[in-house]
Write a protein that holds these residues in place. Structure first.
Motif, PDB file in Angstrom:
ATOM      1  N   ARG A   1       0.755  -1.259  -0.048  1.00 35.60           N
ATOM      2  CA  ARG A   1      -0.098   0.168   0.061  1.00 35.60           C
ATOM      3  C   ARG A   1       0.965   1.253  -0.006  1.00 35.60           C
ATOM      4  O   ARG A   1       0.387   2.224  -0.610  1.00 35.60           O
ATOM      5  N   HIS A   2       1.914   1.199   0.679  1.00 38.26           N
ATOM      6  CA  HIS A   2       3.017   2.472   0.889  1.00 38.26           C
ATOM      7  C   HIS A   2       3.855   2.652  -0.645  1.00 38.26           C
ATOM      8  O   HIS A   2       3.856   1.691  -1.154  1.00 38.26           O
TER       9      HIS A   2
ATOM     10  N   THR B   1       5.982   1.786   6.823  1.00 39.71           N
ATOM     11  CA  THR B   1       5.534   0.424   6.990  1.00 39.71           C
ATOM     12  C   THR B   1       6.339  -0.349   7.858  1.00 39.71           C
ATOM     13  O   THR B   1       6.225  -1.746   8.041  1.00 39.71           O
TER      14      THR B   1
ATOM     15  N   ASN C   1       1.319   9.130   9.195  1.00 43.79           N
ATOM     16  CA  ASN C   1       0.170   8.501   8.463  1.00 43.79           C
ATOM     17  C   ASN C   1      -0.093   7.267   9.563  1.00 43.79           C
ATOM     18  O   ASN C   1       0.398   6.177   9.699  1.00 43.79           O
ATOM     19  N   SER C   2      -1.467   7.243  10.051  1.00 46.37           N
ATOM     20  CA  SER C   2      -1.819   6.338  10.994  1.00 46.37           C
ATOM     21  C   SER C   2      -1.889   4.806  10.253  1.00 46.37           C
ATOM     22  O   SER C   2      -1.962   3.952  11.032  1.00 46.37           O
ATOM     23  N   LYS C   3      -2.544   5.053   9.075  1.00 47.72           N
ATOM     24  CA  LYS C   3      -2.530   3.851   8.344  1.00 47.72           C
ATOM     25  C   LYS C   3      -1.213   3.034   8.265  1.00 47.72           C
ATOM     26  O   LYS C   3      -1.224   1.886   8.618  1.00 47.72           O
ATOM     27  N   TYR C   4      -0.321   3.696   7.945  1.00 47.00           N
ATOM     28  CA  TYR C   4       1.226   3.105   7.740  1.00 47.00           C
ATOM     29  C   TYR C   4       1.651   2.483   9.204  1.00 47.00           C
ATOM     30  O   TYR C   4       2.435   1.750   9.293  1.00 47.00           O
TER      31      TYR C   4
ATOM     32  N   GLN D   1      -0.049   1.680  11.651  1.00 45.93           N
ATOM     33  CA  GLN D   1      -0.851   0.430  12.057  1.00 45.93           C
ATOM     34  C   GLN D   1       0.193  -0.721  11.172  1.00 45.93           C
ATOM     35  O   GLN D   1       0.128  -1.765  11.840  1.00 45.93           O
ATOM     36  N   ILE D   2       0.237  -0.625   9.964  1.00 44.18           N
ATOM     37  CA  ILE D   2       0.852  -1.664   9.264  1.00 44.18           C
ATOM     38  C   ILE D   2       2.057  -1.908   9.724  1.00 44.18           C
ATOM     39  O   ILE D   2       2.460  -3.305  10.019  1.00 44.18           O
TER      40      ILE D   2
ATOM     41  N   ASN E   1       2.876   6.729  16.200  1.00 43.09           N
ATOM     42  CA  ASN E   1       2.254   7.498  15.230  1.00 43.09           C
ATOM     43  C   ASN E   1       2.076   8.744  15.605  1.00 43.09           C
ATOM     44  O   ASN E   1       1.709   9.306  16.269  1.00 43.09           O
TER      45      ASN E   1
ATOM     46  N   ASP F   1      -2.319   2.653  -2.778  1.00 40.17           N
ATOM     47  CA  ASP F   1      -2.228   4.228  -2.262  1.00 40.17           C
ATOM     48  C   ASP F   1      -1.246   4.985  -3.378  1.00 40.17           C
ATOM     49  O   ASP F   1      -0.237   4.079  -3.804  1.00 40.17           O
TER      50      ASP F   1
ATOM     51  N   SER G   1      -0.342  10.750   1.897  1.00 45.38           N
ATOM     52  CA  SER G   1      -1.556  11.011   3.056  1.00 45.38           C
ATOM     53  C   SER G   1      -1.829  12.514   2.339  1.00 45.38           C
ATOM     54  O   SER G   1      -1.374  12.717   1.396  1.00 45.38           O
TER      55      SER G   1
END
Length: 273
Positions: A36-37, A67, A87-90, A92-93, A120, A165, A169
């Motif tokens: 995703r990154h 990530t 980035n909170s999504k990255y 978490q990954i 984060n 992505d 972000s």
């Protein structure tokens, strides 16, 4: 004559090999989650740098950890590590990737007591987080706003179709969203300069970066970082990372010179005052 290696745990042959000013490293295929990154860099590459610039048990920081590649490399090397990701999504990954790596190491009873913490947050506020003294810092910044640039439509389309992505972000604090090059450079250098209090004396900082092309001209990002950050740390050297397994594209064919750029600069800085 025997000598004491104060820098790392490498044998003489491995030390000499790393001293080459250029090297070829073709990363292995990326796992599905970290795809995703848009610009992940390989754990195998980072591990070589960590093992050269530190001894086992040292503490490593990546202020733009994405990530989690640096934390995985540190775990495999027997080093403690901290990573900051906006980035909170990255983030978490990265936490999931670190947990998976720790579980794999635990099965072989390796490096089970190491810290590998994902924060984060904003690297510009690194001093506000609970991070101990750092023995080595390694990172790779956004290459300006190139993910927003014209000419990247093909890559964007390919990644969008794969539900991946295309930009880091939409956060205004993300330096990868800054359209003005000089403002981007100033903020990026400011972030790295602000990490100096966290680093032990004579610790090294490695920044993996390349010059960028935009609007028909080149912006010497690597050289500009070297010049500006060299006012804060001592710029000691460079290594050039090359990839020789990339597909060539016919940029400007029959009309103008446009290179296929498959190299990065690994800039080595040191805290010396």
């Amino acid at each position: 004559m025997a000598y004491k290696n104060r820098m790392n745990d490498l044998d003489n042959k491995t030390w000499l090999k790393f001293q080459k000013s250029w090297f070829i490293h073709n990363p292995p295929r990326r796992k599905k989650g970290v795809l995703r990154h848009p610009a992940k860099y390989p754990e195998t590459l980072i591990q070589e740098f960590i093992e050269f610039f530190t001894k086992e048990g040292a503490t490593v920081l990546d202020p733009m950890v994405g990530t989690g590649s640096t934390l995985v490399a540190a775990l495999r090397s027997g080093r403690h590590s901290y990573g900051i990701e906006l980035n909170s999504k990255y983030a978490q990954i990265a936490k999931e990737v670190v947990a998976e790596e720790k579980a794999a190491l635990a099965e072989t009873r390796q490096n089970t007591n190491l810290t590998a913490e994902v924060i984060n947050g904003d690297a510009a506020k690194a001093l506000n987080y609970s991070i101990p003294e750092i023995d080595y810092l390694i990172t790779s910044p956004p290459y300006w706003d190139m993910l927003h640039a014209r000419g990247s439509e093909t890559q964007k389309k390919r990644r969008t179709e794969s539900e991946l992505d295309v930009v880091y972000s939409d956060d205004p604090n993300d330096v990868g969203n800054m359209p003005d090059y000089e403002e981007f450079l100033e903020k990026l250098v400011g972030i790295y300069a602000g990490l100096k209090p966290l680093m032990r004396e004579r610790a090294y900082l490695t920044i993996i970066v390349k010059n960028v092309k935009k609007g028909g001209k080149i912006y010497p990002l690597a050289w500009d970082i070297g010049r500006e950050l060299g006012k804060v740390y001592t710029l000691k050297d460079e290594k050039i990372w090359m990839q020789d397994n990339q597909r060539l594209a016919p940029y400007g064919m029959g009309n103008a010179w446009v290179s296929n750029t498959f190299h990065h600069y690994c800039l080595q800085f040191r805290k010396e005052d």
